[in-house]
Scaffold this active site. Sequence first.
Site, short mmCIF file in Angstrom:
data_model
loop_
_atom_site.label_atom_id
_atom_site.label_comp_id
_atom_site.label_asym_id
_atom_site.label_seq_id
_atom_site.Cartn_x
_atom_site.Cartn_y
_atom_site.Cartn_z
N GLN A 26 2.29 -6.02 -3.22
CA GLN A 26 2.56 -6.08 -1.78
C GLN A 26 3.84 -5.28 -1.46
OE1 GLN A 26 1.71 -9.50 -3.25
NE2 GLN A 26 -0.26 -8.50 -3.04
N GLY B 272 -4.00 -4.32 -4.55
CA GLY B 272 -4.97 -3.33 -4.99
C GLY B 272 -4.21 -2.08 -5.36
N HIS B 273 -3.92 -1.92 -6.65
CA HIS B 273 -3.14 -0.76 -7.08
C HIS B 273 -4.10 0.34 -7.56
CE1 HIS B 273 0.69 -3.39 -7.73
NE2 HIS B 273 0.26 -3.34 -6.49
N THR B 274 -4.08 1.45 -6.83
CA THR B 274 -5.04 2.52 -7.10
C THR B 274 -4.44 3.56 -8.04
OG1 THR B 274 -5.90 2.16 -4.90
CG2 THR B 274 -6.54 4.22 -5.97
N ASP C 158 0.82 -1.23 0.00
CA ASP C 158 0.00 0.00 0.00
C ASP C 158 0.84 1.27 0.00
OD1 ASP C 158 -2.22 -1.73 0.24
OD2 ASP C 158 -1.88 -1.82 2.40
N LYS D 41 2.07 2.03 -5.28
CA LYS D 41 2.71 1.52 -6.50
C LYS D 41 1.87 1.81 -7.75
CE LYS D 41 2.98 -2.45 -4.47
NZ LYS D 41 2.81 -2.09 -3.05
P1 IMP Z 1 -2.49 -12.79 1.75
O1 IMP Z 1 -1.40 -12.45 0.82
O2 IMP Z 1 -3.84 -12.36 1.26
O3 IMP Z 1 -2.48 -14.20 2.22
O4 IMP Z 1 -2.26 -11.92 3.09
C1 IMP Z 1 -1.11 -12.08 3.90
C2 IMP Z 1 -0.75 -10.78 4.60
O5 IMP Z 1 -0.31 -9.84 3.64
C3 IMP Z 1 -1.93 -10.11 5.32
O6 IMP Z 1 -1.43 -9.42 6.44
C4 IMP Z 1 -2.44 -9.11 4.30
O7 IMP Z 1 -3.13 -8.04 4.89
C5 IMP Z 1 -1.14 -8.68 3.66
N1 IMP Z 1 -1.31 -8.26 2.27
C6 IMP Z 1 -1.51 -9.05 1.19
N2 IMP Z 1 -1.58 -8.31 0.08
C7 IMP Z 1 -1.44 -7.04 0.45
C8 IMP Z 1 -1.38 -5.80 -0.28
O8 IMP Z 1 -1.47 -5.75 -1.51
N3 IMP Z 1 -1.21 -4.69 0.46
C9 IMP Z 1 -1.06 -4.72 1.81
N4 IMP Z 1 -1.08 -5.85 2.53
C10 IMP Z 1 -1.26 -7.00 1.85
#
Ligand code: IMP
Length: 424
Positions: free
Chosen positions: A223, A40-42, A13, A16
Site C-alpha cells: 500500500q 498487488g505488486h506487478t 500502486d 513497488k
Molecule cells: P483494504 O485495505 O482492502 O481494506 O482497503 C482500504 C483502502 O485502501 C481502499 O481505498 C483500497 O482501495 C486501498 N488499498 C488497499 N490496498 C491497496 C493497494 O495495494 N494499492 C492501492 N490501494 C489500496
Amino acid sequence: MQADILLGLQWGDEGKGKVVDFLAPQYQVVARFQGGPNAGHTLEFDGAKYVLHQIPSGIFHQESMNVIGNGVVLDVIVFRKEIHALNRNIEDIRKNLLISKKTQLIIPTHRVLDAASEASKGKDKIGSTLKGIGPAYMDKIGRNGLRVGDILQADFKEKYNKLLQKHLNLLKQYNYTDYDLPALEKDFFDAIEFIKTFQLADTEYFVNEALASGKTLLAEGAQGSLLDIDFGSYPFVTSSNTSAAGASTGLGLAPNKIGKVMGIFKAYCTRVGSGPFPTEQDNDLGEQIRKEGREFGATTGRPRRCGWLDLPALRYAIMISGVTELFMMKADVLSILDEVKVCTHYQLSDGTITDKMPYCLISEPVTPIYQTFKGWKTDLTSKRNVQDLPQTFLEYIEFVERTLGVPITLVSVGPDRTQTILRK
Ligand code: IMP
C-alpha cells in the site's frame, strides 16, 4: 548490518513490485511486513508479467530468502493460487520462503465481513479491496485472531470454530446472507494443508540473525503512506501501518536496526477506492493519464483516480517515515502532456496558504496551489542514462527534489526491469 526499507509514499500502486524486483539482487533477504492480499505488486521481465499479492518480490531471485512477516495478514487460498501462478519449481520456492508463525490468518468469514461492513456503509464505504483486511486486523487487535502457528496445534479447529461463531453472530447483525460457508471452508482447509508444507518459522529470530551475520535485508512495504492507519486520510485508509515504523513491529526489527528508507512515488498521483484526493483530475486529463499509465487496480481491476503530483502530501509521508532517498516512477506517462503541474501548497478555507497536511482533509478541504512546468514531450521509455533525458524533464526532477529536500536516486521510465535509470 541494518535493514533497508522500501515504501510507497502515496496511496499505493507506486510501482513497488518493479523496484523491489530491480533491487532484489542486492539483498539476501526480502521481507513483507504488513498488509495482505489487498496488495498487488506487478513485476515484468523477460516478456512476462507477474502480480504478487502476499509473496515478497524477491521470490524470482534464486539467491534471495523471502519472509512473510508477523505484521502481515495472510489469506491461504490466495497464497496457494499465487504460488501456482509463479510457474516455478515449488521445491525451490519452499526453500526460499519463510512464513512467520505469528502472521495472522484471514479466514473466509473475514472476507464476508468485509463485504457486509462495506455494504452497510452505503455511500460512506471505504472502497475496500474486500480481501478481509480490516476484519482480520480487527481480530488481531481485539485478540481474537488465528495465527499461522496455530494451524500446527491440535486445537486449531476448536479455535477456528470459536472465531467463526463470532463472525456468524456479526453477520447476523448485518443481516448478510450472501455466502456459501461450506464451499468457502472446503477451500480454506485444503489451503491450510497446502501451507503446512512450507517453512513456518519464528522469523523475528531469522531476520535478526541474518542481519547479525552480515546479510542484507530489504523490508518491502505494501500500500502507501497515505493509506497508513494512523497517518493516512482516516477512515479512508487500510488497517495497518504502511509507514516505516510498520517494518519494526511487522518483522521484529528494533528501530536501531533500520538503515536506508527508500520512498517510491509516481510523477503524478493515483488513488483507488474512496477518500479525499486534493489534486484529483476527475476530467478528460485524468482519463488521459489513466489510459496512458494503465491505471487499473492490479488486485481488483478498478479504474484508479488520477491527479497531479502533491508535494505537501509527499513531504508529510517523507517526514513520517524518515525517507532518505526517493525513486520517481512513471514519468514516461506524462510525456503525452504539453504542460505538467505540481501542487506545492494548499489553500485552506480561511485563505491560509500552507505546505502542511491539515488534520482531516474531509472536514478541512483544501484547494491545491500549482506550479506549471513545460511538458517534456519525449518518449522516455527507451532512455537508459541521465544524459539522455530531456532538459525539461530534468528541471522537473530537480524542482521536486529541491522542494522535498531528499535526493531522487532512481527514475523509472517503463515497467520492465531494464527501464530504470540510476541518478546518483
Ligand atoms: P483494504 O485495505 O482492502 O481494506 O482497503 C482500504 C483502502 O485502501 C481502499 O481505498 C483500497 O482501495 C486501498 N488499498 C488497499 N490496498 C491497496 C493497494 O495495494 N494499492 C492501492 N490501494 C489500496
